[in-house]
Design a protein around this motif. Structure first.
Motif, PDB file in Angstrom:
ATOM      1  N   LEU A  85       0.833  -1.206   0.000  1.00  0.00           N
ATOM      2  CA  LEU A  85       0.000   0.000   0.000  1.00  0.00           C
ATOM      3  C   LEU A  85       0.871   1.262   0.000  1.00  0.00           C
ATOM      4  N   LEU A  86       1.879   1.287   0.857  1.00  0.00           N
ATOM      5  CA  LEU A  86       2.729   2.490   0.967  1.00  0.00           C
ATOM      6  C   LEU A  86       3.448   2.750  -0.359  1.00  0.00           C
ATOM      7  N   ALA A  87       3.914   1.682  -1.008  1.00  0.00           N
ATOM      8  CA  ALA A  87       4.595   1.840  -2.297  1.00  0.00           C
ATOM      9  C   ALA A  87       3.620   2.386  -3.345  1.00  0.00           C
ATOM     10  N   ALA A  88       2.389   1.859  -3.324  1.00  0.00           N
ATOM     11  CA  ALA A  88       1.389   2.309  -4.306  1.00  0.00           C
ATOM     12  C   ALA A  88       1.041   3.781  -4.056  1.00  0.00           C
ATOM     13  N   LEU A  89       0.903   4.167  -2.785  1.00  0.00           N
ATOM     14  CA  LEU A  89       0.585   5.565  -2.470  1.00  0.00           C
ATOM     15  C   LEU A  89       1.689   6.489  -2.976  1.00  0.00           C
ATOM     16  N   GLN A  90       2.910   6.050  -2.753  1.00  0.00           N
ATOM     17  CA  GLN A  90       4.044   6.882  -3.176  1.00  0.00           C
ATOM     18  C   GLN A  90       4.043   7.041  -4.698  1.00  0.00           C
ATOM     19  N   THR A  91       3.809   5.938  -5.397  1.00  0.00           N
ATOM     20  CA  THR A  91       3.796   5.994  -6.859  1.00  0.00           C
ATOM     21  C   THR A  91       2.697   6.934  -7.353  1.00  0.00           C
ATOM     22  N   VAL A  92       1.506   6.769  -6.774  1.00  0.00           N
ATOM     23  CA  VAL A  92       0.353   7.544  -7.247  1.00  0.00           C
ATOM     24  C   VAL A  92       0.528   9.034  -6.912  1.00  0.00           C
ATOM     25  N   LEU A  93       0.978   9.328  -5.682  1.00  0.00           N
ATOM     26  CA  LEU A  93       0.996  10.725  -5.219  1.00  0.00           C
ATOM     27  C   LEU A  93       2.223  11.486  -5.672  1.00  0.00           C
ATOM     28  N   GLU A  94       3.329  10.785  -5.823  1.00  0.00           N
ATOM     29  CA  GLU A  94       4.570  11.486  -6.156  1.00  0.00           C
ATOM     30  C   GLU A  94       4.821  11.534  -7.664  1.00  0.00           C
TER      31      GLU A  94
END
Ligand SMILES: Cc1ncc(COP(=O)(O)O)c(C=O)c1O
Length: 336
Positions: free
Chosen positions: A326-335
């Motif tokens: 989840l944290l990796a996906a959030l980083q990809t999507v938001l950054e």
């Protein structure tokens, strides 16, 4: 799908409970399975086990078909003219109050979502989530008890559905105060911490008279034989609870900090529960949820909670490898 939208213990259901369900369904060799008989309408074994675990009298315990069943039974039993709800919170308090014919006052917590006592101003019923869904905020017991004592005409329902996740739950629980405070009901759920939402099992603890009034509102045989067997076994599975508490300390408590570190666009609130309410900067909840859905990850858009908007999401803590995904996906999507 990695489901971070519902707040259930990712370690469950316990294997001991699955085995008990199998026994209750198949029965002993050559014997009748439990589901071939009507269940005990009074849930006597379960009531006795819960009373013993909480060191209260069995007359104080009412078992229902999930904590939700009890929320509605409480509202029917009390028939409040006015109910007060501390928002944002679990929307069923509102529905149960309205269905019982109450007018409802909504109290909004401050911007930091710090819970604090207020004057119920004649409300006969106050609902408090502890810890609260979706904010994750815990009311300190030493503030709740004096507040309730100061308003004896008002009944307080303290919903502890998410408290058993915490190893220090006994420090925060108000169950022990129910014998002393005639205007207090505590509701608890076994569906969250034992991951049994499809089975349905919850209970309320209150003073004897209030408990009797709530019990009157529960239809006979509401709690089926499988749920009763599962509850008895779950409550005795100390190793499962110990593993769950260790997971809470190791993975749930640091989760808000991990979300904050993951992206500057996330503003997580400090949480005392195994889920975190997050304010989004520069992105709407629907857009973020949509982007994560493309990666088979579900989060809870929180705009239908009173006082929140489409910049708030609730994210549940899962197993460590799932949290990393989840944290990796959030980083990809938001950054990006
Ligand atoms: C705060 C809160 N209380 C109670 C419930 C209902 O629990 P149960 O599944 O035992 O009915 C929920 C379910 O989401 C909840 O969030």
């Amino acid at each position: 799908v990695l489901d971070c939208s519902v707040s259930l213990n990712p370690l469950g259901p316990p294997l001991s409970v699955l085995a008990a369900l199998r026994r209750a369904t198949l029965g002993p060799p050559g014997g009748r399975p439990a589901i071939a008989n009507y269940p005990d309408p009074d849930c006597r074994a379960l009531v006795a086990r819960l009373a013993q675990g909480h060191a209260v009298d069995p007359t104080q315990v009412v078992v229902g078909n999930g904590a939700n069943d009890l929320l509605y039974a409480i509202a029917r039993a009390l028939r409040p003219r006015r109910a007060a709800i501390v928002e944002p919170t679990y929307t069923e308090y509102l529905r149960a109050s309205l269905r019982a014919g109450a007018a409802v006052d909504h109290w909004l917590v401050d911007d930091n979502f710090h819970p604090k006592p207020f004057d119920p101003e004649g409300a006969d019923l106050v609902w408090v989530g502890n810890p609260n869904n979706p904010t994750g905020a815990l009311w300190p017991a030493d503030r709740l008890v004096p507040w309730m004592s100061a308003h004896p005409q008002t009944t307080f329902v303290v919903d502890e559905a998410f408290l058993p996740f915490r190893p220090d739950e006994a420090v925060h629980s108000l169950v022990a105060s129910t014998a002393r405070l005639a205007n207090l009901v505590v509701t608890r759920s076994l569906t969250k911490v034992y991951t049994l939402p499809g089975l349905r099992l919850g209970y309320a603890v209150a003073g004897e008279r209030l408990a009797a009034a709530i019990r009157q509102e529960i239809a006979p045989w509401s709690v089926n034989a499988l749920a009763q067997s599962a509850g008895l076994v779950a409550l005795d599975d100390a190793p499962f609870l110990a593993r769950s508490h260790a997971w809470f300390v190791e993975h749930a408590q640091p989760f808000a900090g991990q979300l904050r570190a993951c992206s500057a666009w996330l503003e997580p609130l400090p949480s005392d529960a195994a889920f975190v309410l997050v304010r989004l900067k520069g992105c709407t909840a629907s857009r973020l949820a949509g982007r994560l859905e493309e990666q088979d990850i579900a989060i809870r858009q929180a705009d239908n909670f009173i006082g929140l908007d489409d910049h708030c999401v609730r994210i549940s803590v899962r197993r460590p490898e799932e949290n990393s995904r989840l944290l990796a996906a959030l980083q990809t999507v938001l950054e990006a």
